[in-house]
Design a protein around this motif. Structure first.
Motif, PDB file in Angstrom:
ATOM      1  N   PHE A  31       0.822  -1.222   0.000  1.00 34.32           N
ATOM      2  CA  PHE A  31       0.000   0.000   0.000  1.00 34.32           C
ATOM      3  C   PHE A  31       0.852   1.267   0.000  1.00 34.32           C
ATOM      4  O   PHE A  31       0.550   2.212  -0.712  1.00 34.32           O
ATOM      5  N   PHE A  42       2.145   2.072  -3.389  1.00 30.99           N
ATOM      6  CA  PHE A  42       1.156   2.110  -4.469  1.00 30.99           C
ATOM      7  C   PHE A  42       1.531   3.122  -5.556  1.00 30.99           C
ATOM      8  O   PHE A  42       1.599   2.797  -6.743  1.00 30.99           O
ATOM      9  N   ASP A  77     -11.433   1.194   0.369  1.00 26.35           N
ATOM     10  CA  ASP A  77     -10.309   2.146   0.213  1.00 26.35           C
ATOM     11  C   ASP A  77      -9.673   2.444   1.569  1.00 26.35           C
ATOM     12  O   ASP A  77      -9.001   3.449   1.744  1.00 26.35           O
ATOM     13  N   ASP A 114      -7.153   1.152   3.394  1.00 28.51           N
ATOM     14  CA  ASP A 114      -5.699   1.252   3.586  1.00 28.51           C
ATOM     15  C   ASP A 114      -5.119   2.504   2.936  1.00 28.51           C
ATOM     16  O   ASP A 114      -4.417   3.282   3.587  1.00 28.51           O
ATOM     17  N   LEU A 115      -5.415   2.691   1.640  1.00 32.80           N
ATOM     18  CA  LEU A 115      -4.854   3.862   0.952  1.00 32.80           C
ATOM     19  C   LEU A 115      -5.401   5.153   1.558  1.00 32.80           C
ATOM     20  O   LEU A 115      -4.668   6.135   1.744  1.00 32.80           O
ATOM     21  N   HIS A 121      -3.596   5.776   4.883  1.00 35.07           N
ATOM     22  CA  HIS A 121      -2.212   6.250   4.699  1.00 35.07           C
ATOM     23  C   HIS A 121      -2.189   7.681   4.152  1.00 35.07           C
ATOM     24  O   HIS A 121      -1.287   8.458   4.484  1.00 35.07           O
ATOM     25  N   GLU A 122      -3.189   8.035   3.354  1.00 35.81           N
ATOM     26  CA  GLU A 122      -3.278   9.425   2.861  1.00 35.81           C
ATOM     27  C   GLU A 122      -3.483  10.367   4.043  1.00 35.81           C
ATOM     28  O   GLU A 122      -2.833  11.405   4.155  1.00 35.81           O
ATOM     29  N   ILE A 180      -2.749  10.210  -2.010  1.00 33.19           N
ATOM     30  CA  ILE A 180      -2.551   8.878  -2.615  1.00 33.19           C
ATOM     31  C   ILE A 180      -3.789   8.558  -3.444  1.00 33.19           C
ATOM     32  O   ILE A 180      -4.716   7.887  -2.984  1.00 33.19           O
ATOM     33  N   ILE A 186      -9.435   7.451  -4.732  1.00 31.68           N
ATOM     34  CA  ILE A 186      -8.653   6.425  -4.026  1.00 31.68           C
ATOM     35  C   ILE A 186      -9.202   5.074  -4.482  1.00 31.68           C
ATOM     36  O   ILE A 186     -10.390   4.792  -4.299  1.00 31.68           O
TER      37      ILE A 186
END
Length: 513
Positions: A224, A227, A341, A343-344, A347-348, A355, A367
């Motif tokens: 991730f 990505f 969505d 995980d992404l 992390h964003e 991301i 995302i």
């Protein structure tokens, strides 16, 4: 069940005796739930990984691979939810002092009711033969209905307790249904407590300058956080996948069943990025693809089943396991999850970096949603060994232990055996090996009688043995002996490479899957 447990014990000792799996640090009395792979085990393990890797990366234009580091920035595990929510509910028996996962005890209780129902159905099927109507029997037989009602009652309470995070209710189910400790046989249970499974350590040289980091409990987060790196450098278009094979670490308190649940293990994971709204369609497609991959090994479709999750993780909107019938029951070997969505997006939020993927067809950024396929290498190894292990009584009154491994996965593909250790036969056998060793793993063996040598190769799963005899010197032919049927065929040395490659190639598996 007892018979199956005996088979499992034999399998564990076979793994050690024939160089597949050793207890780690054995000369120091071992280390709990940690194992080393021996000379044959590592070959089988590498072949399993190659079968998976090539099926993902070689056969799919839109799937690429990476290899991310084990150590990662600690905030990654905060963002992924592992710091706060990566817990197991544990319960202790006060008499045996043994610790168990409360959810596993309840799952085993449910399995007992399933077994009772199946036994009633088997009995009736035998009694009524071809006229037996299973659906009608399930809906009308009083014993089946009674067991089903109890099972549903436990199951409903269990699912609610899991989803509510209600530890007291988990304990109450164990008390109400009189679950006993397998060791002490008593019902003297403690409260249920949560326990975080991540290993932590310090990175940095001084106490002031050190940072708490974790050994990764899964390999997915490395995918991730990379990505955008992969998407941009590979100019990848959605839908696309990123695959990875790597070590992961979990401080399992209840680690048992040999290599089924370990503290250091290996995962093969692929995260497939899709448009929001299309994820459930892709989830269904990957379920089908992954099941076919397993079934291509030829152990029988009845050995596998899907098990949909009772409790979805906070990030998922669909999840299922592919379960394999181990000697200790149906157990998970692969998980397929629609992770949305989460995980992404997470992390964003935590990294402060955008991301997102710009979709030229839709002319907008979003995302992506993710479908995950995650398979434990060690569990896969165990399932293959379990399904392949076979004890056979032969017509001549002798018996043999044979590993009926799929030829493409076998540690050694061909053993070359000179009939006697003289008359130039060993030299001829070496010549054959020197010609074939570039194509597949070969083994030379000249010790003991030919029968004993065949047995040794059977025990490590070698699909083909070639015997070099006196006729070989006259007409350049050898005998190929087949592991499973023990049939023999006479072939020319010049045709050996083509014959064996045709039979041990992974292409055979890919065609099936």
């Amino acid at each position: 069940m007892a018979q199956q447990e005996d088979v499992f014990k034999k399998l564990i000792s076979h793994c050690k005796e024939y160089g597949f799996v050793f207890p780690s640090s054995e000369i120091y009395d071992g280390l709990g739930a940690v194992y080393d792979y021996g000379q044959n085990g590592v070959e089988l393990k590498n072949n399993i990984k190659k079968y998976w890797w090539d099926s993902m990366v070689l056969l799919n234009e839109n799937v690429v691979g990476i290899d991310s580091a084990i150590f990662m920035h600690p905030t990654i595990w905060k963002a992924s939810g592992h710091v706060d929510a990566f817990n197991d509910p544990l319960i202790d028996n006060k008499d045996s002092k043994k610790r168990y996962r409360a959810d596993v005890l309840i799952e085993e209780l449910l399995a007992k009711y399933d077994e009772k129902i199946e036994k009633e159905i088997e009995k009736a099927a035998k009694k009524f033969g071809e006229t037996f109507d299973e659906t009608k029997f399930r809906g009308t037989n009083p014993r089946v209905l009674e067991n089903q009602e109890k099972r549903d009652e436990i199951h409903n309470r269990f699912v609610k307790a899991l989803n509510d995070g209600d530890l007291e209710e988990l304990r109450q189910i164990i008390i109400d249904y009189e679950v006993v400790c397998p060791v002490s046989g008593t019902r003297n249970w403690t409260e249920v407590r949560q326990f975080n499974l991540m290993f932590s350590t310090e990175m940095g040289s001084t106490a002031d300058g050190s940072m708490k980091v974790y050994l990764r409990p899964e390999t997915a987060q490395g995918i991730f956080v990379n990505f955008l790196n992969v998407q941009k450098t590979g100019r990848m278009k959605i839908p696309f996948g990123i695959a990875q094979i790597g070590k992961a670490f979990r401080n399992e308190i209840v680690a048992r069943q040999f290599i089924f649940r370990m503290r250091e293990f290996e995962q093969m994971e692929m995260q497939f990025f899709v448009r929001p709204g299309e994820e459930l369609e892709w989830f269904a497609r990957w379920k089908e693809i992954r099941m076919k991959w397993h079934q291509a090994l030829g152990f029988g479709k009845n050995k596998y089943r899907f098990h949909d999750h009772d409790k979805l993780a906070h990030y998922a909107n669909a999840a299922t396991d592919i379960e394999f019938e181990m000697p200790f029951g149906f157990k998970e070997v692969e998980g397929i999850h629609s992770r949305t969505d989460f995980d992404l997006g997470s992390h964003e939020k935590y990294s402060g970096k955008k991301i997102q993927y710009f979709d030229p067809e839709l002319n907008k950024s979003y995302i992506p949603y993710v479908i995950e396929t995650s398979i434990g290498v060690d569990r896969m190894f165990l399932s293959i060994m379990s399904a392949s292990y076979c004890e056979e009584q032969l017509e001549d009154g002798e018996s043999r232990v044979v590993l009926k491994l799929p030829p493409a996965l076998a540690p050694v593909k061909l053993a070359v055996l000179p009939l006697v250790k003289k008359d130039g036969l060993p030299e001829k056998a070496r010549e054959i090996i020197d010609a074939l060793k570039f194509d597949f793993k070969c083994m030379y063996d000249e010790k003991d009688s030919i029968g004993k040598r065949y047995r040794r190769q059977d025990a490590i799963g070698t699909p083909y043995c070639v015997t070099v005899d006196h006729q070989t010197r006259e007409d350049r032919t050898v005998t190929i002996r087949h592991r499973d049927s023990m049939a023999q065929e006479r072939v020319s040395i010049d045709d050996l490479s083509k014959i064996i490659i045709g039979r041990v190639s992974m292409k055979n598996l890919f065609k099936e899957s």
